[in-house]
Design a protein around this motif. Structure first.
Motif, short mmCIF file in Angstrom:
data_model
loop_
_atom_site.label_atom_id
_atom_site.label_comp_id
_atom_site.label_asym_id
_atom_site.label_seq_id
_atom_site.Cartn_x
_atom_site.Cartn_y
_atom_site.Cartn_z
N PHE A 192 -65.58 38.44 24.47
CA PHE A 192 -65.60 37.89 25.82
C PHE A 192 -66.27 36.52 25.88
O PHE A 192 -66.23 35.87 26.93
CB PHE A 192 -66.33 38.86 26.75
CG PHE A 192 -65.62 40.16 26.94
CD1 PHE A 192 -64.50 40.24 27.77
CD2 PHE A 192 -66.02 41.30 26.27
CE1 PHE A 192 -63.83 41.44 27.95
CE2 PHE A 192 -65.35 42.51 26.43
CZ PHE A 192 -64.25 42.58 27.28
N LEU A 193 -66.87 36.09 24.79
CA LEU A 193 -67.51 34.77 24.76
C LEU A 193 -66.59 33.71 24.17
O LEU A 193 -66.96 32.53 24.12
CB LEU A 193 -68.81 34.84 23.94
CG LEU A 193 -69.88 35.81 24.45
CD1 LEU A 193 -71.08 35.80 23.53
CD2 LEU A 193 -70.29 35.43 25.87
N ALA A 194 -65.42 34.13 23.70
CA ALA A 194 -64.50 33.16 23.11
C ALA A 194 -63.98 32.20 24.17
O ALA A 194 -63.72 32.59 25.31
CB ALA A 194 -63.33 33.89 22.45
N LYS A 195 -63.87 30.94 23.79
CA LYS A 195 -63.35 29.93 24.71
C LYS A 195 -61.83 29.90 24.65
O LYS A 195 -61.24 30.05 23.59
CB LYS A 195 -63.91 28.55 24.35
CG LYS A 195 -65.42 28.44 24.52
CD LYS A 195 -65.91 27.04 24.18
CE LYS A 195 -67.41 26.93 24.39
NZ LYS A 195 -67.91 25.56 24.05
N GLY A 196 -61.22 29.69 25.78
CA GLY A 196 -59.77 29.59 25.84
C GLY A 196 -59.29 28.24 25.38
O GLY A 196 -60.06 27.37 24.96
N GLN A 197 -57.99 28.05 25.44
CA GLN A 197 -57.42 26.76 25.08
C GLN A 197 -57.92 25.68 26.04
O GLN A 197 -57.99 25.90 27.25
CB GLN A 197 -55.89 26.83 25.15
CG GLN A 197 -55.26 27.69 24.06
CD GLN A 197 -55.40 27.08 22.69
OE1 GLN A 197 -55.44 25.86 22.55
NE2 GLN A 197 -55.51 27.92 21.67
#
Length: 510
Positions: free
Chosen positions: A215-220
């Protein structure tokens, strides 16, 4: 295959001490093994620790030195004991070198050998004669290179010398040591990313390993436009362009419609009493377009005093100045009872010019004109000084100039603190009667006008020394035009209940 090999080995052993050695033992490409290790480490099946090894690699030149000897030693040995003429030395050196070397390599060995042998004072040159200065030399360079090739330790000073001669380069090898992780299993199950119908139908959902959500991953990263610096906040609550607009409105001007970038040569040139042979009408100064307008007023067809061509006036172009709009507005003004007017415009114009730090092929032009009775050059200077003082530019100079459609004419200069020189920022003058009378304006009506670019005053006000940093493909979206000189004044607009503009000059902005 790589993952199974790692997990299987760790089942029987406590660790893998070196991924490089392991890849050679198992016959697995090390890059493939590294990718498997990263995946296993990410899911906690193994714990990976970095290994870094440095290794010096020999260049092709260095490898030839190992095989044949260094260039300086080869050159020294080629010098006869009795000496020789410098002009003959190169041929002597080439004749003594191995036959499997090409002429280019032999010339390179001679050039580098000469420089190093002279630097080491092994040889001397006197009256074009080359002679030996020492009886015997040791090939330390070759010995050092052999030690490096064999993986032996070499002193830092020697390493630095070989690096400067570009005989060696550093290669950093990266690998891993591995041990079992908290989630270690001998057989890895492929984690499912989603719960699907088959999992439910086959009752597999109880044993399926699901991939964890990050859930901490950044989107494009999102891509989008941004406000141009000229439209960003300059003075408090205003944009640079809006500053100029507010000043014009304060001085009683009304805006002209400038929505047509494409204009006819007639309104851009002919209606301004600009001869069809004028250099500005050449293709190297103007961007011409295909197609014709054929919208020429007959009242303009006389009085030019030369062989005027309608087809030339019909040509389409990208307007070179917003004065083309001024001519239309003055003609429309002349069609009814005369009323004094003050017009302004701020919009793009196009010139086929060479781009440099003060010129662009596309820029914004500011134009103002006053049409009234009894106007003179003194009125023009007064209006210009008032206008530029409101922008914050008090250092002005006026220089007589020539324009086809104004007489008298003046160029406007302002001092640029960054460039440390006077920079032309605009042009001005009084429209010629030959331009105004065919429109139908009364004979006692005069028009004073001036034009300048939006970019150059902005450069002066904000200390920008290259116009390409402000407008064009090199502009930075982060450029902030918020720092002003202390003497720049801001203008605030208030609207009364009746809808009239009321103005209040604020204190200087520091």
């Amino acid at each position: 295959m790589a993952q199974e090999a790692v997990l299987g080995h760790l089942k029987r052993n406590q660790e893998i001490s070196d991924s490089g050695v392991f890849s050679q033992e198992k016959g697995i490409d090390h890059e493939e093994l590294v990718n498997a290790i990263k995946s296993l480490n990410a899911f906690g099946l193994v714990i990976a620790s970095d290994i870094k090894r440095e290794k010096w690699l020999l260049s092709e030149e260095a490898q030839s030195y190992v095989k044949y000897g260094s260039a300086e030693v080869l050159l020294f040995e080629a010098v006869p004991a009795e000496g020789t003429a410098k002009a003959k030395l190169q041929e002597i050196v080439k004749s003594k070198l191995p036959v499997d070397l090409d002429d280019k390599t032999k010339s390179l060995i001679y050039d580098k050998g000469w420089a190093q042998a002279m630097k080491n004072k092994w040889i001397g040159l006197e009256d074009s004669q080359v002679s030996r200065k020492v009886e015997h030399v040791e090939d330390k360079v070759k010995d050092l290179l052999i030690q490096i090739q064999n993986g032996e330790a070499v002193g830092a000073k020697d390493i630095d010398t070989l690096k400067r001669r570009k005989l060696i380069s550093l290669q950093i090898w990266k690998g891993y040591s591995l041990k079992k992780g908290p989630n270690y299993t001998a057989t890895r199950k492929k984690a499912a990313t989603d719960l699907v119908r088959d999992h439910l139908q086959r009752d597999e959902w109880k044993d399926v390993e699901f991939k964890e959500y990050n859930f901490l991953a950044k989107g494009q990263p999102t891509e989008g436009g941004c406000l141009h610096p000229l439209y960003k906040a300059g003075l408090p609550n205003f944009f640079v362009k809006q500053q100029i607009q507010m000043i014009f409105l304060q001085m009683g001007f009304e805006e002209m419609p400038t929505n047509n970038y494409v204009e006819s040569s007639f309104w851009n040139f002919d209606a301004l009493f600009q001869p069809q042979q004028h250099p500005a009408r050449d293709s190297h100064d103007t961007f011409f377009l295909k197609g014709d307008w054929n919208l020429i007023l007959d009242l303009y067809l006389g009085g030019y005093g030369y062989d005027w061509k309608r087809e030339e006036a019909n040509k389409n172009l990208l307007r070179t100045h917003t004065t083309a709009v001024s001519t239309r507005m003055l003609y429309a003004l002349a069609q009814g009872p005369f009323t004094p007017k003050r017009y302004y415009s701020i919009d793009r114009v196009f010139r086929n010019e060479a781009v440099d730090r003060t010129h662009l092929a596309e820029f914004h032009q500011i134009e103002g004109l006053i049409c009234d009775r009894g106007l003179s050059l003194g009125h023009l200077r007064g209006v210009l000084e008032d206008f530029f003082s409101r922008i914050g530019m008090s250092k002005l100079k006026f220089k007589p100039a020539y324009n086809p459609y104004t007489e008298p004419s003046m160029e406007i200069f302002s001092y640029h603190e960054g460039l440390k020189k006077w920079v032309e920022i605009g042009n001005s003058g009084m429209f010629r009667p030959e331009m105004l009378r065919p429109m139908g304006l009364p004979e006692d009506v005069q028009v004073i006008a001036w034009g300048l670019s939006l970019e150059r005053p902005t450069m002066i006000l904000y200390g920008i020394d290259n116009i390409r940093d402000l407008f064009g493909h090199k502009v930075r979206s982060s450029l902030n035009l918020s720092q002003t000189h202390a003497h720049t004044k801001s203008v605030f607009v208030f609207i009364s209940p009746s809808g009239d503009f009321r103005w209040n000059r604020a204190l200087p902005v520091v």
